[in-house]
Write a protein that holds these residues in place. Structure first.
Motif, PDB file in Angstrom:
ATOM      1  N   LEU A 138     131.756 -24.295  85.767  1.00  0.00           N
ATOM      2  CA  LEU A 138     131.716 -23.942  87.184  1.00  0.00           C
ATOM      3  C   LEU A 138     130.966 -22.636  87.448  1.00  0.00           C
ATOM      4  CD1 LEU A 138     135.362 -24.935  88.100  1.00  0.00           C
ATOM      5  CD2 LEU A 138     133.266 -26.157  88.689  1.00  0.00           C
ATOM      6  N   ARG A 139     130.855 -21.767  86.465  1.00  0.00           N
ATOM      7  CA  ARG A 139     130.155 -20.492  86.666  1.00  0.00           C
ATOM      8  C   ARG A 139     128.704 -20.675  87.079  1.00  0.00           C
ATOM      9  NH1 ARG A 139     133.150 -18.647  81.986  1.00  0.00           N
ATOM     10  NH2 ARG A 139     134.901 -17.484  82.797  1.00  0.00           N
ATOM     11  N   GLY A 140     128.132 -21.825  86.767  1.00  0.00           N
ATOM     12  CA  GLY A 140     126.757 -22.094  87.155  1.00  0.00           C
ATOM     13  C   GLY A 140     126.592 -22.433  88.633  1.00  0.00           C
ATOM     14  N   ASP A 145     143.700 -17.224  98.964  1.00  0.00           N
ATOM     15  CA  ASP A 145     144.009 -16.136  98.047  1.00  0.00           C
ATOM     16  C   ASP A 145     144.085 -16.609  96.608  1.00  0.00           C
ATOM     17  OD1 ASP A 145     144.314 -14.134 100.057  1.00  0.00           O
ATOM     18  OD2 ASP A 145     146.271 -14.970 100.527  1.00  0.00           O
ATOM     19  N   VAL A 146     144.538 -17.852  96.414  1.00  0.00           N
ATOM     20  CA  VAL A 146     144.761 -18.387  95.069  1.00  0.00           C
ATOM     21  C   VAL A 146     144.122 -19.770  94.969  1.00  0.00           C
ATOM     22  CG1 VAL A 146     146.507 -19.170  93.425  1.00  0.00           C
ATOM     23  CG2 VAL A 146     146.923 -17.131  94.782  1.00  0.00           C
ATOM     24  N   VAL A 147     143.441 -20.008  93.862  1.00  0.00           N
ATOM     25  CA  VAL A 147     142.898 -21.334  93.566  1.00  0.00           C
ATOM     26  C   VAL A 147     143.597 -21.835  92.311  1.00  0.00           C
ATOM     27  CG1 VAL A 147     140.861 -22.607  92.787  1.00  0.00           C
ATOM     28  CG2 VAL A 147     140.651 -20.910  94.608  1.00  0.00           C
ATOM     29  N   LEU A 148     144.105 -23.068  92.364  1.00  0.00           N
ATOM     30  CA  LEU A 148     144.737 -23.664  91.193  1.00  0.00           C
ATOM     31  C   LEU A 148     143.652 -24.343  90.373  1.00  0.00           C
ATOM     32  CD1 LEU A 148     147.876 -25.230  92.901  1.00  0.00           C
ATOM     33  CD2 LEU A 148     147.652 -22.994  91.807  1.00  0.00           C
ATOM     34  N   GLY A 149     143.470 -23.889  89.143  1.00  0.00           N
ATOM     35  CA  GLY A 149     142.439 -24.433  88.260  1.00  0.00           C
ATOM     36  C   GLY A 149     143.014 -25.482  87.337  1.00  0.00           C
ATOM     37  N   ASP A 150     142.548 -26.706  87.470  1.00  0.00           N
ATOM     38  CA  ASP A 150     143.027 -27.831  86.665  1.00  0.00           C
ATOM     39  C   ASP A 150     142.674 -27.589  85.191  1.00  0.00           C
ATOM     40  OD1 ASP A 150     143.631 -30.300  85.536  1.00  0.00           O
ATOM     41  OD2 ASP A 150     142.794 -31.435  87.214  1.00  0.00           O
ATOM     42  N   ALA A 196     130.875 -17.242  94.260  1.00  0.00           N
ATOM     43  CA  ALA A 196     131.225 -16.500  95.480  1.00  0.00           C
ATOM     44  C   ALA A 196     132.724 -16.592  95.750  1.00  0.00           C
ATOM     45  CB  ALA A 196     130.431 -17.036  96.663  1.00  0.00           C
ATOM     46  N   LEU A 197     133.302 -17.761  95.526  1.00  0.00           N
ATOM     47  CA  LEU A 197     134.736 -17.938  95.719  1.00  0.00           C
ATOM     48  C   LEU A 197     135.518 -17.085  94.726  1.00  0.00           C
ATOM     49  CD1 LEU A 197     137.002 -19.525  97.196  1.00  0.00           C
ATOM     50  CD2 LEU A 197     136.835 -21.198  95.358  1.00  0.00           C
ATOM     51  N   GLU A 246     134.855 -14.319  93.476  1.00  0.00           N
ATOM     52  CA  GLU A 246     134.854 -12.896  93.827  1.00  0.00           C
ATOM     53  C   GLU A 246     135.992 -12.551  94.773  1.00  0.00           C
ATOM     54  OE1 GLU A 246     131.015 -12.042  95.425  1.00  0.00           O
ATOM     55  OE2 GLU A 246     129.997 -12.478  93.529  1.00  0.00           O
ATOM     56  N   ARG A 247     136.536 -13.560  95.481  1.00  0.00           N
ATOM     57  CA  ARG A 247     137.546 -13.300  96.506  1.00  0.00           C
ATOM     58  C   ARG A 247     138.945 -13.795  96.173  1.00  0.00           C
ATOM     59  NH1 ARG A 247     133.672 -16.108  99.214  1.00  0.00           N
ATOM     60  NH2 ARG A 247     135.150 -17.701  99.831  1.00  0.00           N
ATOM     61  N   VAL A 248     139.090 -14.606  95.139  1.00  0.00           N
ATOM     62  CA  VAL A 248     140.390 -15.232  94.885  1.00  0.00           C
ATOM     63  C   VAL A 248     140.859 -14.989  93.454  1.00  0.00           C
ATOM     64  CG1 VAL A 248     139.911 -17.080  96.538  1.00  0.00           C
ATOM     65  CG2 VAL A 248     139.452 -17.458  94.115  1.00  0.00           C
ATOM     66  N   ARG A 249     142.121 -15.305  93.229  1.00  0.00           N
ATOM     67  CA  ARG A 249     142.687 -15.325  91.879  1.00  0.00           C
ATOM     68  C   ARG A 249     142.840 -16.786  91.488  1.00  0.00           C
ATOM     69  NH1 ARG A 249     146.102 -11.687  94.741  1.00  0.00           N
ATOM     70  NH2 ARG A 249     145.582  -9.561  94.204  1.00  0.00           N
ATOM     71  N   THR A 250     142.592 -17.082  90.235  1.00  0.00           N
ATOM     72  CA  THR A 250     142.734 -18.447  89.750  1.00  0.00           C
ATOM     73  C   THR A 250     143.960 -18.539  88.855  1.00  0.00           C
ATOM     74  OG1 THR A 250     140.341 -18.702  89.770  1.00  0.00           O
ATOM     75  CG2 THR A 250     141.578 -20.324  88.533  1.00  0.00           C
ATOM     76  N   VAL A 251     144.772 -19.551  89.090  1.00  0.00           N
ATOM     77  CA  VAL A 251     145.967 -19.798  88.286  1.00  0.00           C
ATOM     78  C   VAL A 251     145.775 -21.123  87.555  1.00  0.00           C
ATOM     79  CG1 VAL A 251     148.455 -20.261  88.359  1.00  0.00           C
ATOM     80  CG2 VAL A 251     147.465 -18.542  89.883  1.00  0.00           C
ATOM     81  N   ALA A 252     145.991 -21.106  86.242  1.00  0.00           N
ATOM     82  CA  ALA A 252     145.910 -22.344  85.464  1.00  0.00           C
ATOM     83  C   ALA A 252     146.968 -23.317  85.974  1.00  0.00           C
ATOM     84  CB  ALA A 252     146.128 -22.038  83.989  1.00  0.00           C
TER      85      ALA A 252
END
Length: 87
Positions: free
Chosen positions: A47-49, A31-36, A55-56, A58-64
């Motif tokens: 990473l957008r490239g 559900d959540v990805v921790l973005g370094d 695809a990821l 589209e399904r998750v929220r990213t937290v700094a």
């Protein structure tokens, strides 16, 4: 496979393990990805490239996230609040 004939992988305690069978693939629902956010980390623009990253996203929220521990209770609280808000 390792040079000595078994499959090498790291177990959930961080120990290098050798087995005669490949490790079982684990499928997780994220559900959540921790973005370094450190200076040496890949940026979201970079990473957008990547097709799999898009695809990821589209399904998750990213937290700094800065993996270096904050030096105060307020710093920890901000991080925990950000993760809670994302969930």
């Amino acid at each position: 496979m390792s040079s000595h004939g078994g499959w090498e992988f790291t177990d959930d305690r961080g120990h290098l393990t050798v087995a005669d069978q490949p490790p079982v693939r684990v499928v997780a629902y994220i559900d959540v990805v921790l973005g370094d956010v450190r200076a040496n980390a890949a940026t979201p623009d970079t990473l957008r490239g990547d097709r799999q990253w898009r695809a990821l996203q589209e399904r998750v929220r990213t937290v700094a996230w800065n993996p270096e521990a904050p030096r105060s209770h307020r710093g920890h609280a901000r991080f925990v609040d950000a993760v809670a808000a994302a969930l």
